[in-house]
Design a protein around this motif. Sequence first.
Motif, PDB file in Angstrom:
ATOM      1  N   LEU A  76       0.488  -1.096   0.131  1.00 54.57           N
ATOM      2  CA  LEU A  76      -0.109  -0.215   0.180  1.00 54.57           C
ATOM      3  C   LEU A  76       0.866   1.018  -0.249  1.00 54.57           C
ATOM      4  CD1 LEU A  76      -2.835  -1.492   2.341  1.00 54.57           C
ATOM      5  CD2 LEU A  76      -2.975  -0.584   0.227  1.00 54.57           C
ATOM      6  N   LEU A  77       2.444   1.605   0.843  1.00 53.95           N
ATOM      7  CA  LEU A  77       2.818   2.654   0.771  1.00 53.95           C
ATOM      8  C   LEU A  77       3.323   2.478  -0.362  1.00 53.95           C
ATOM      9  CD1 LEU A  77       4.039   1.905   4.888  1.00 53.95           C
ATOM     10  CD2 LEU A  77       2.616   3.369   4.035  1.00 53.95           C
ATOM     11  N   MET A  78       3.978   1.751  -1.441  1.00 56.41           N
ATOM     12  CA  MET A  78       4.540   1.441  -2.558  1.00 56.41           C
ATOM     13  C   MET A  78       3.780   2.027  -3.276  1.00 56.41           C
ATOM     14  SD  MET A  78       7.693   1.023  -1.315  1.00 56.41           S
ATOM     15  CE  MET A  78       8.110   1.397  -2.947  1.00 56.41           C
ATOM     16  N   GLU A  79       2.197   1.647  -3.510  1.00 58.56           N
ATOM     17  CA  GLU A  79       1.630   2.966  -3.935  1.00 58.56           C
ATOM     18  C   GLU A  79       1.082   4.164  -4.245  1.00 58.56           C
ATOM     19  OE1 GLU A  79      -1.091   3.226  -7.394  1.00 58.56           O
ATOM     20  OE2 GLU A  79       0.765   1.660  -7.201  1.00 58.56           O
ATOM     21  N   TYR A  80       0.863   3.902  -2.988  1.00 60.01           N
ATOM     22  CA  TYR A  80       0.601   5.530  -2.645  1.00 60.01           C
ATOM     23  C   TYR A  80       1.694   6.948  -2.867  1.00 60.01           C
ATOM     24  CZ  TYR A  80      -0.928   8.918   0.696  1.00 60.01           C
ATOM     25  OH  TYR A  80      -1.639  10.691   1.454  1.00 60.01           O
ATOM     26  N   ARG A  81       3.357   5.589  -2.249  1.00 54.97           N
ATOM     27  CA  ARG A  81       4.188   6.353  -3.589  1.00 54.97           C
ATOM     28  C   ARG A  81       3.822   7.345  -4.412  1.00 54.97           C
ATOM     29  NH1 ARG A  81       9.695   5.712  -4.433  1.00 54.97           N
ATOM     30  NH2 ARG A  81      11.096   7.213  -3.441  1.00 54.97           N
ATOM     31  N   ARG A  82       3.717   6.154  -5.157  1.00 55.19           N
ATOM     32  CA  ARG A  82       4.033   5.981  -6.563  1.00 55.19           C
ATOM     33  C   ARG A  82       2.913   7.562  -6.982  1.00 55.19           C
ATOM     34  NH1 ARG A  82       1.063   5.507 -11.051  1.00 55.19           N
ATOM     35  NH2 ARG A  82      -0.232   3.992 -10.094  1.00 55.19           N
ATOM     36  N   ARG A  83       1.564   7.258  -6.258  1.00 57.07           N
ATOM     37  CA  ARG A  83       0.329   8.513  -6.667  1.00 57.07           C
ATOM     38  C   ARG A  83       1.053   9.356  -6.379  1.00 57.07           C
ATOM     39  NH1 ARG A  83      -4.824   5.038  -6.208  1.00 57.07           N
ATOM     40  NH2 ARG A  83      -4.640   3.370  -7.424  1.00 57.07           N
ATOM     41  N   TYR A  84       1.322   9.388  -4.778  1.00 54.92           N
ATOM     42  CA  TYR A  84       0.799  10.800  -4.734  1.00 54.92           C
ATOM     43  C   TYR A  84       2.916  11.655  -3.697  1.00 54.92           C
ATOM     44  CZ  TYR A  84      -3.473   9.901  -4.093  1.00 54.92           C
ATOM     45  OH  TYR A  84      -4.887   9.213  -4.258  1.00 54.92           O
ATOM     46  N   PRO A  85       3.561  11.959  -4.812  1.00 52.46           N
ATOM     47  CA  PRO A  85       5.011  11.643  -4.449  1.00 52.46           C
ATOM     48  C   PRO A  85       5.125  13.252  -3.742  1.00 52.46           C
ATOM     49  CG  PRO A  85       4.390  12.797  -6.646  1.00 52.46           C
ATOM     50  CD  PRO A  85       3.376  11.895  -6.136  1.00 52.46           C
ATOM     51  N   ASP A  86       3.879  14.493  -3.084  1.00 52.73           N
ATOM     52  CA  ASP A  86       4.225  15.390  -2.985  1.00 52.73           C
ATOM     53  C   ASP A  86       4.272  14.931  -1.023  1.00 52.73           C
ATOM     54  OD1 ASP A  86       5.059  16.922  -4.522  1.00 52.73           O
ATOM     55  OD2 ASP A  86       2.313  17.493  -4.836  1.00 52.73           O
ATOM     56  N   VAL A  87       3.885  13.735  -0.796  1.00 50.75           N
ATOM     57  CA  VAL A  87       3.235  13.575   0.689  1.00 50.75           C
ATOM     58  C   VAL A  87       4.798  12.374   1.077  1.00 50.75           C
ATOM     59  CG1 VAL A  87       2.325  11.776   2.452  1.00 50.75           C
ATOM     60  CG2 VAL A  87       0.911  13.102  -0.073  1.00 50.75           C
ATOM     61  N   ASP A  88       5.353  12.739   2.382  1.00 49.36           N
ATOM     62  CA  ASP A  88       6.279  11.608   3.305  1.00 49.36           C
ATOM     63  C   ASP A  88       5.831  10.941   4.116  1.00 49.36           C
ATOM     64  OD1 ASP A  88       8.467  13.499   1.763  1.00 49.36           O
ATOM     65  OD2 ASP A  88       8.306  15.104   3.187  1.00 49.36           O
ATOM     66  N   ILE A  89       5.971   9.727   4.143  1.00 48.79           N
ATOM     67  CA  ILE A  89       5.642   9.061   4.743  1.00 48.79           C
ATOM     68  C   ILE A  89       6.412   8.527   6.080  1.00 48.79           C
ATOM     69  CG2 ILE A  89       5.044   6.605   4.953  1.00 48.79           C
ATOM     70  CD1 ILE A  89       4.469   6.912   1.268  1.00 48.79           C
ATOM     71  N   ASP A  90       5.899   8.299   7.019  1.00 54.13           N
ATOM     72  CA  ASP A  90       6.619   8.265   8.675  1.00 54.13           C
ATOM     73  C   ASP A  90       5.789   7.401   9.188  1.00 54.13           C
ATOM     74  OD1 ASP A  90       7.630   8.575  10.272  1.00 54.13           O
ATOM     75  OD2 ASP A  90       7.534  10.323  11.389  1.00 54.13           O
ATOM     76  N   ILE A 105      -6.675   6.281   3.037  1.00 51.22           N
ATOM     77  CA  ILE A 105      -7.754   5.221   2.732  1.00 51.22           C
ATOM     78  C   ILE A 105      -8.796   4.819   2.015  1.00 51.22           C
ATOM     79  CG2 ILE A 105     -10.295   6.021   3.764  1.00 51.22           C
ATOM     80  CD1 ILE A 105      -8.878   7.903   6.364  1.00 51.22           C
ATOM     81  N   ASP A 106      -8.532   5.776   1.244  1.00 50.51           N
ATOM     82  CA  ASP A 106      -9.518   5.424  -0.578  1.00 50.51           C
ATOM     83  C   ASP A 106      -8.260   4.288  -0.619  1.00 50.51           C
ATOM     84  OD1 ASP A 106     -11.441   7.518  -0.395  1.00 50.51           O
ATOM     85  OD2 ASP A 106     -10.387   8.447  -1.270  1.00 50.51           O
ATOM     86  N   LEU A 107      -7.325   4.394  -0.640  1.00 51.32           N
ATOM     87  CA  LEU A 107      -5.749   3.685  -1.395  1.00 51.32           C
ATOM     88  C   LEU A 107      -6.854   1.922  -0.692  1.00 51.32           C
ATOM     89  CD1 LEU A 107      -4.218   3.133  -3.296  1.00 51.32           C
ATOM     90  CD2 LEU A 107      -2.325   3.734  -2.171  1.00 51.32           C
ATOM     91  N   VAL A 108      -6.591   2.245   0.423  1.00 49.97           N
ATOM     92  CA  VAL A 108      -7.158   0.804   1.240  1.00 49.97           C
ATOM     93  C   VAL A 108      -7.762   0.211   0.644  1.00 49.97           C
ATOM     94  CG1 VAL A 108      -7.543   0.021   3.181  1.00 49.97           C
ATOM     95  CG2 VAL A 108      -5.346   1.729   3.287  1.00 49.97           C
ATOM     96  N   ARG A 109      -9.080   1.133   0.530  1.00 54.20           N
ATOM     97  CA  ARG A 109     -10.833   0.171   0.509  1.00 54.20           C
ATOM     98  C   ARG A 109      -9.871   0.239  -1.434  1.00 54.20           C
ATOM     99  NH1 ARG A 109     -13.825   5.231   3.069  1.00 54.20           N
ATOM    100  NH2 ARG A 109     -13.996   3.869   5.055  1.00 54.20           N
ATOM    101  N   GLU A 110     -10.406   0.834  -2.048  1.00 58.00           N
ATOM    102  CA  GLU A 110      -9.246   0.401  -3.653  1.00 58.00           C
ATOM    103  C   GLU A 110      -8.500  -0.926  -3.596  1.00 58.00           C
ATOM    104  OE1 GLU A 110      -6.608   1.234  -7.276  1.00 58.00           O
ATOM    105  OE2 GLU A 110      -7.644   3.401  -6.545  1.00 58.00           O
ATOM    106  N   MET A 111      -7.271  -0.771  -2.405  1.00 53.89           N
ATOM    107  CA  MET A 111      -7.244  -2.156  -2.729  1.00 53.89           C
ATOM    108  C   MET A 111      -7.386  -3.428  -2.377  1.00 53.89           C
ATOM    109  SD  MET A 111      -2.945  -0.576  -2.959  1.00 53.89           S
ATOM    110  CE  MET A 111      -2.034  -2.017  -3.416  1.00 53.89           C
ATOM    111  N   THR A 112      -7.796  -3.316  -1.533  1.00 50.24           N
ATOM    112  CA  THR A 112      -8.365  -3.950  -0.597  1.00 50.24           C
ATOM    113  C   THR A 112     -10.155  -4.559  -0.448  1.00 50.24           C
ATOM    114  OG1 THR A 112      -8.578  -3.092   1.398  1.00 50.24           O
ATOM    115  CG2 THR A 112      -6.770  -3.807   1.466  1.00 50.24           C
ATOM    116  N   ARG A 113     -10.414  -3.862  -1.192  1.00 49.74           N
ATOM    117  CA  ARG A 113     -12.556  -3.788  -1.284  1.00 49.74           C
ATOM    118  C   ARG A 113     -12.651  -3.278  -0.382  1.00 49.74           C
ATOM    119  NH1 ARG A 113     -12.567  -5.219  -7.001  1.00 49.74           N
ATOM    120  NH2 ARG A 113     -10.562  -6.009  -7.993  1.00 49.74           N
TER     121      ARG A 113
END
Length: 299
Positions: free
Chosen positions: A112-126, A289-297
Amino acid sequence: MKKAGMIELNAVAIVAETRNFRSAARQLGMSASAVSHAISALESRLGVRLFNRTTRSVSLTEAGEGFLEKIAPALKEIESAVEGATEAAARPRGRLRINSSAGGVRGHLMPLLMEYRRRYPDVDIDVASDGRLVDIVAEGFDLGMRLLESVPQDMVAIPLTAQERFLVFGAPEYFERHGRPAVPADLLKHDCVRFRLPGGAIYRWEFERHGEEIRLDVPGRMTLQDMDLILEAAVAGAGLAYMTKRHAAAEIAAGRLQAVLEEWTPPFPGLCLYFSSRRHLPAAVRAFIDLVREMTRTP
């Protein structure tokens, strides 16, 4: 004296710009009479006339020009702050902080983190994955990921996985030498690989059948603080291990581990993502949250 409100100050600025009460009223979403009343009320409290009015024209007085000169920079700063907040609410950026267990990151969160990082490069993940079960609000996290049974009731939870199940595992060679436990109490005669919790306490193995619940402080000559190491030790025949069926799935399929006491370990709700509220979520949080719902249905 009653303080001037934003409506009155904006009315002064826009009437001065348009030189027309009706035009200013349209921009403010008010009636012309309401704009006139707001300015008249402000003039009464200030004790000074800000506008010269006739049936044909509106213009600032000298006092009005001085007043507008002082409030205009502040109004621009406020407008800029509102626009910035609106933009932040619409576009994911900034920092996203997540608290999880290390096993949860490896098994479920990383894709999930890797896909999120690809889609939203302006967000730093911690991500904090030290194993502690923390109050995510008090410690400044946006989201947490834990077993559903560990999530506080006042949190909003989104399922990530199907039901989980803890089982007791051992290598075939171990069972050949020591036999198989038939009931949880038999474990007290076995060598077990124990798990040390992040706070230092030793985890007590949990069992349940027909409403009877048992928690055992099992004996063992080896205590570890990492589930991957416990899995490795069990495969090597060091003793019995207690972990999720999912974690041991590959070793079970390969025949290197076998499960016992299955009737004593019913399934329970699995991992979930949780957060404190559905209202006014930052764009970075809402996007995850939207990405989680998308990838885990999940609904």
